[in-house]
Design an enzyme around this catalytic site. Structure first.
Site, mmCIF file in Angstrom:
data_model
loop_
_atom_site.group_PDB
_atom_site.id
_atom_site.type_symbol
_atom_site.label_atom_id
_atom_site.label_comp_id
_atom_site.label_asym_id
_atom_site.label_seq_id
_atom_site.Cartn_x
_atom_site.Cartn_y
_atom_site.Cartn_z
ATOM 1 N N CYS A 127 9.828 -0.694 47.937
ATOM 2 C CA CYS A 127 9.254 0.441 47.215
ATOM 3 C C CYS A 127 8.882 1.496 48.249
ATOM 4 O O CYS A 127 8.086 1.218 49.158
ATOM 5 C CB CYS A 127 8.010 -0.042 46.469
ATOM 6 S SG CYS A 127 7.021 1.281 45.782
ATOM 7 N N CYS A 141 13.252 6.660 45.913
ATOM 8 C CA CYS A 141 12.510 5.685 45.103
ATOM 9 C C CYS A 141 13.536 4.658 44.668
ATOM 10 O O CYS A 141 14.632 5.031 44.222
ATOM 11 C CB CYS A 141 11.888 6.381 43.889
ATOM 12 S SG CYS A 141 11.298 5.253 42.606
ATOM 13 N N THR A 142 13.209 3.384 44.836
ATOM 14 C CA THR A 142 14.232 2.361 44.567
ATOM 15 C C THR A 142 14.651 2.338 43.090
ATOM 16 O O THR A 142 15.772 1.953 42.774
ATOM 17 C CB THR A 142 13.744 0.964 45.010
ATOM 18 O OG1 THR A 142 12.439 0.728 44.462
ATOM 19 C CG2 THR A 142 13.682 0.871 46.518
ATOM 20 N N HIS A 143 13.756 2.776 42.203
ATOM 21 C CA HIS A 143 14.146 2.844 40.782
ATOM 22 C C HIS A 143 15.325 3.800 40.575
ATOM 23 O O HIS A 143 16.149 3.592 39.689
ATOM 24 C CB HIS A 143 12.976 3.308 39.918
ATOM 25 C CG HIS A 143 12.022 2.209 39.551
ATOM 26 N ND1 HIS A 143 11.131 1.675 40.442
ATOM 27 C CD2 HIS A 143 11.839 1.540 38.384
ATOM 28 C CE1 HIS A 143 10.423 0.724 39.832
ATOM 29 N NE2 HIS A 143 10.840 0.631 38.581
ATOM 30 N N TYR A 150 3.657 3.020 40.560
ATOM 31 C CA TYR A 150 2.846 3.105 41.777
ATOM 32 C C TYR A 150 2.707 4.579 42.214
ATOM 33 O O TYR A 150 1.822 4.914 42.964
ATOM 34 C CB TYR A 150 3.515 2.359 42.937
ATOM 35 C CG TYR A 150 3.472 0.849 42.907
ATOM 36 C CD1 TYR A 150 2.867 0.142 41.878
ATOM 37 C CD2 TYR A 150 4.036 0.126 43.960
ATOM 38 C CE1 TYR A 150 2.850 -1.247 41.888
ATOM 39 C CE2 TYR A 150 4.005 -1.260 43.978
ATOM 40 C CZ TYR A 150 3.424 -1.952 42.943
ATOM 41 O OH TYR A 150 3.411 -3.324 42.970
ATOM 42 N N GLY A 151 3.647 5.379 41.748
ATOM 43 C CA GLY A 151 3.811 6.737 42.269
ATOM 44 C C GLY A 151 2.656 7.687 42.034
ATOM 45 O O GLY A 151 2.568 8.723 42.678
ATOM 46 N N SER A 211 7.226 -2.135 42.063
ATOM 47 C CA SER A 211 6.477 -1.910 40.823
ATOM 48 C C SER A 211 7.349 -2.217 39.601
ATOM 49 O O SER A 211 7.065 -1.729 38.527
ATOM 50 C CB SER A 211 6.040 -0.455 40.759
ATOM 51 O OG SER A 211 7.195 0.360 40.706
HETATM 52 N N1 DGL Z 1 10.259 1.923 43.083
HETATM 53 C C1 DGL Z 1 9.159 2.541 43.732
HETATM 54 C C2 DGL Z 1 9.536 3.456 44.877
HETATM 55 O O1 DGL Z 1 10.518 3.173 45.540
HETATM 56 C C3 DGL Z 1 7.947 2.924 42.926
HETATM 57 C C4 DGL Z 1 8.111 3.706 41.699
HETATM 58 C C5 DGL Z 1 6.785 3.807 40.986
HETATM 59 O O2 DGL Z 1 6.270 2.752 40.604
HETATM 60 O O3 DGL Z 1 6.254 4.915 40.849
HETATM 61 O O4 DGL Z 1 8.872 4.417 45.174
#
Ligand code: DGL
Length: 215
Positions: free
Chosen positions: A70, A177-179, A39-40, A8
């Site tokens: 993600c 979460c990868t972020h 996306y969360g 995302s």
């Molecule tokens: N980077 C994503 C993950 O690993 C999604 C974060 C999001 O868009 O809420 O969950």
């Protein structure tokens, strides 16, 4: 091989970097789905529509292997994607709960989006791996991925302060979460002695093995 990767936004670039380190000569296509971030907090149906559009794009660009970089999209969508696209190899990223429970950490904190925290998969990972002497807390971090995506430092610190200040004696923090891997250093300041764990290296090793064993 053409490898498609999406997230995302920029979180999945942390996964892509880990993969590229092991496989520098493959051809990579990355979709940073910034406009649908986060996306969360999307419903399952909306999330699948969004994810499906990314998969179609990557497939049209010739990707034979798609990495869902993600945790949210993986925990919610990977099963259906595998059924809908039998000709594509899907690799997903999941909260590295097993890595934490396999370590000698006693108190484990898992940070993830609301969707990941509420997913069946996260609870299965805990039920299958938690040892009797371990405690684990799954903590949803609403707004955090979005704040990271926007690079809003004040929002990031506000959310971290509100969510994390009451947790003590944590031995391992799972970045689900990868972020969150992009702000690893900031999260570490709340837990100076804890081990911070993300799933990127595991995914990279898995993709490497898959590709090396392909006919
Ligand atoms: N980077 C994503 C993950 O690993 C999604 C974060 C999001 O868009 O809420 O969950």
């Amino acid at each position: 091989m053409k490898i498609g990767i999406f997230d995302s936004g920029k979180g999945g670039t942390t996964t892509m970097s880990a993969i590229k380190e092991l496989l520098p000569n493959e051809e990579y296509f990355y979709i940073s789905d910034h406009e649908n971030c986060p996306y969360g907090d999307k419903t399952d149906e909306t999330l699948y529509e969004i994810v499906n559009a990314n998969v179609l794009k990557l497939k049209n660009w010739g990707a034979k292997l798609i990495v869902i970089a993600c945790n949210t999209a993986t925990t919610k969508c990977i099963k259906k994607l595998r059924l809908d696209y039998p000709d594509i190899i899907f690799v997903g990223i999941e909260p590295a709960i097993k890595v934490a429970t396999d370590s000698n950490a006693k108190n484990i904190l898992v940070l993830a989006t609301s969707n990941t925290v509420n997913s069946k998969r996260a609870h299965t990972l805990i039920n299958e791996n938690l040892k009797p002497n371990q405690n684990i807390t799954l903590l949803a971090c609403p707004g955090l991925a979005d704040a990271i995506e926007k690079n809003s430092l004040s929002e990031i610190y506000n959310i971290l302060d509100t969510l994390l200040k009451n947790y003590n004696n944590i031995d391992a923090v799972v970045l689900g979460c990868t972020h969150y891997s992009l702000i690893k250093n900031k999260i570490q300041t709340y837990f100076p002695t804890a081990k911070l764990i993300d799933g990127n290296d595991g995914v990279a090793r898995y993709v490497y093995k898959l590709i090396k064993n392909l006919p």
